[in-house]
Write a protein that holds these residues in place. Structure first.
Motif, short mmCIF file in Angstrom:
data_model
loop_
_atom_site.label_atom_id
_atom_site.label_comp_id
_atom_site.label_asym_id
_atom_site.label_seq_id
_atom_site.Cartn_x
_atom_site.Cartn_y
_atom_site.Cartn_z
N TRP A 46 0.81 -1.22 0.00
CA TRP A 46 0.00 0.00 0.00
C TRP A 46 0.84 1.27 0.00
N THR A 47 2.14 1.16 -0.03
CA THR A 47 2.99 2.36 -0.15
C THR A 47 3.07 2.76 -1.62
N MET A 48 2.88 4.05 -1.89
CA MET A 48 2.81 4.51 -3.28
C MET A 48 3.69 5.74 -3.49
N VAL A 49 4.87 5.69 -2.92
CA VAL A 49 5.79 6.83 -3.00
C VAL A 49 6.21 7.09 -4.44
N GLU A 50 6.63 6.04 -5.15
CA GLU A 50 7.10 6.22 -6.52
C GLU A 50 5.97 6.62 -7.45
N ILE A 51 4.74 6.16 -7.17
CA ILE A 51 3.59 6.53 -7.99
C ILE A 51 3.27 8.00 -7.82
N PHE A 52 3.35 8.48 -6.59
CA PHE A 52 3.12 9.90 -6.34
C PHE A 52 4.15 10.76 -7.06
N LEU A 53 5.40 10.32 -7.08
CA LEU A 53 6.44 11.08 -7.76
C LEU A 53 6.18 11.15 -9.27
N VAL A 54 5.76 10.05 -9.87
CA VAL A 54 5.42 10.06 -11.30
C VAL A 54 4.23 10.98 -11.55
N ALA A 55 3.25 10.98 -10.62
CA ALA A 55 2.09 11.85 -10.76
C ALA A 55 2.49 13.32 -10.72
N VAL A 56 3.48 13.65 -9.91
CA VAL A 56 3.97 15.04 -9.86
C VAL A 56 4.55 15.44 -11.22
N LEU A 57 5.34 14.56 -11.81
CA LEU A 57 5.92 14.86 -13.11
C LEU A 57 4.84 15.02 -14.18
N VAL A 58 3.81 14.18 -14.13
CA VAL A 58 2.70 14.30 -15.07
C VAL A 58 1.99 15.63 -14.88
N SER A 59 1.79 16.04 -13.63
CA SER A 59 1.12 17.31 -13.34
C SER A 59 1.91 18.49 -13.89
N LEU A 60 3.22 18.43 -13.74
CA LEU A 60 4.05 19.52 -14.26
C LEU A 60 3.92 19.66 -15.77
N VAL A 61 3.86 18.54 -16.46
CA VAL A 61 3.70 18.59 -17.92
C VAL A 61 2.34 19.18 -18.29
N LYS A 62 1.31 18.83 -17.52
CA LYS A 62 -0.04 19.30 -17.84
C LYS A 62 -0.19 20.81 -17.69
N ILE A 63 0.49 21.40 -16.70
CA ILE A 63 0.30 22.83 -16.42
C ILE A 63 1.46 23.68 -16.87
N MET A 64 2.45 23.08 -17.49
CA MET A 64 3.63 23.85 -17.90
C MET A 64 3.27 24.93 -18.92
N SER A 65 2.27 24.66 -19.76
CA SER A 65 1.89 25.65 -20.78
C SER A 65 1.01 26.76 -20.21
N MET A 66 0.46 26.58 -19.02
CA MET A 66 -0.43 27.58 -18.42
C MET A 66 0.32 28.69 -17.72
N ALA A 67 1.42 28.35 -17.06
CA ALA A 67 2.10 29.34 -16.22
C ALA A 67 3.52 28.88 -15.96
N ASP A 68 4.22 29.69 -15.15
CA ASP A 68 5.59 29.35 -14.76
C ASP A 68 5.55 28.44 -13.54
N ILE A 69 6.32 27.36 -13.60
CA ILE A 69 6.36 26.37 -12.54
C ILE A 69 7.72 26.41 -11.87
N GLY A 70 7.72 26.45 -10.55
CA GLY A 70 8.96 26.42 -9.79
C GLY A 70 9.06 25.12 -9.00
N ILE A 71 10.24 24.54 -8.99
CA ILE A 71 10.48 23.30 -8.26
C ILE A 71 11.30 23.61 -7.01
N GLY A 72 10.76 23.27 -5.85
CA GLY A 72 11.42 23.56 -4.59
C GLY A 72 12.37 22.45 -4.15
N LEU A 73 13.08 22.72 -3.05
CA LEU A 73 14.03 21.74 -2.53
C LEU A 73 13.34 20.46 -2.07
N SER A 74 12.12 20.60 -1.60
CA SER A 74 11.39 19.41 -1.13
C SER A 74 11.15 18.40 -2.25
#
Length: 402
Positions: A174-202
């Protein structure tokens, strides 16, 4: 005669010294010095596991289930990766995760605010689920591992080892750490054309945490862990009755099928741009990404959110029907199909995590805001229920006539 006795005395002293050193050897080395009789988890066949060398694995001769894989210095590696993962998780919770800016508006989030946004939008169930699978459960596994293995490094037997090992291996799926990380990358691609995206240290800290967590789960072999902590190997018991397993699996599968309809017909999220509400379904999101030219991301979402759930439902229905009708053929094919569904089941959560990230990140008032739809909860329920159906399905029923 005196010289002979002196030589014999030196030999006995040397023998006692060598015997004492062997008794102090690392427990992971002791594991490979004797054969162990183990019951296969998937078919119930009794297997004699011989001594293994580094990276060598033992398979069930009947169903080819991998019973154990031996890793040299397993304890040291698990402790190192677990400690590194804990440090990286602390860093991931301490800084900004992502930031979003458009039309002079700026908004940043951390991991906790992502969960809070779901709760603020009256999706407490999704908030609890996300916090559990990406934070609570992975941290629980890491703390339990360190509690068990640090005493082993000092030659001591940990207390309550058998109970904690059951907890660890029950939570691992039930741990889904790697799935969440892939979802973050997918989200960045989806909204990259809408605005400027900043990636933090976290974000970088969490990515490294996901790598360490993946290595931890890879080296965490159940058979070796029980032997390392000096616990008796758990016996594989049959279900109370075959009909109980079959009925429970059918109930979970039918509920999943019913929920899959609203999960694909209702909006999974709503985009509010200057007061104009634009609902989006799962398939609609795939089509939008395809038109934008994001073909790889569109393919990932389509496979994870549409192909995988349908394939898993069909395979589990076929497997459950085959054992109910007592089919005798294609046992190995059915086992391969079951392992495939068990492996891919979690990855359907990508779309749910994408919605959660977009909801927490894009909150710019009347200019642009994203809210979750009812399909997110329905689709999340489908994923969980199909995972529970795979767990409730008794694979030993496939081999019941042998």
């Amino acid at each position: 005669m005196r010289d002979y006795l002196s030589t014999l005395e030196r030999f006995l002293v040397t023998y006692r010294y060598c015997k004492l050193n062997v008794s102090r050897m690392d427990e992971s080395i002791k594991i490979t010095t004797a054969c162990q009789q183990v019951q296969c988890h998937e078919c119930g066949y009794l297997v004699e596991v011989p001594p293994l060398v580094h990276r060598q694995r033992a398979q069930c001769p009947r169903c080819h289930y991998v019973i154990t894989t031996y890793y040299q210095n397993m304890v040291q590696k698990l402790v190192a990766f677990s400690l590194a993962a804990l440090v990286l998780m602390i860093a991931a919770l301490s800084f900004n995760f992502l930031s979003f800016s458009a039309n002079g508006q700026y908004h940043s989030i951390n991991i906790f605010s992502s969960i809070e946004s779901l709760a603020d939008n009256d999706y407490m169930a999704l908030a609890i689920l996300q916090s559990a699978v990406i934070l609570v459960l992975p941290l629980t596994i890491l703390f339990c591992l360190l509690y068990l293995l640090i005493p082993v490094l000092f030659g001591k037997k940990p207390q309550h080892a058998a109970t904690l090992l059951k907890v660890i291996f029950a939570l691992r799926a039930w741990t889904m750490v790697e799935i969440f990380l892939v979802a973050v990358l997918v989200s960045l691609v989806k909204i990259m054309s809408m605005a400027d995206i900043g990636i933090g240290l976290s974000f970088y800290a969490y990515a490294l945490f996901a790598i360490c967590m993946t290595y931890t789960l890879m080296y965490m072999d159940e058979h070796q862990m029980y032997l390392t902590t000096s616990c008796a190997l758990p016996k594989v018991h049959k279900r109370h009755s075959p009909s109980h397993s079959i009925q429970a699996t059918w109930a979970l599968l039918l509920t999943s099928i019913l929920l899959y309809v609203p999960a694909n017909t209702l909006p999974i999220m709503h985009t509010d741009i200057l007061g104009d509400d634009e609902p989006s379904t799962i398939l609609g999101g795939v089509i939008t990404l395809w038109k934008m030219g994001s073909y790889p991301i569109a393919a990932i979402i389509f496979i994870a959110s549409i192909v995988v759930p349908v394939a898993k439902l069909c395979i589990l229905c076929w497997l459950n029907f085959s054992v109910q009708a007592q089919f005798a053929g294609r046992k190995k094919t059915r086992m391969i199909s079951y392992r495939f569904t068990e492996f891919i089941g979690r990855w359907s959560m990508i779309d749910v995590f994408v919605v959660a990230i977009l909801v927490s990140l894009i909150q710019l008032g009347n200019i642009m805001s994203i809210y979750p739809g009812y399909a997110a909860l329905a689709f999340c329920s489908v994923v969980i229920l199909t995972m529970l159906a795979a767990i409730s399905f008794d694979t030993k029923l496939i081999w019941s006539d042998q």
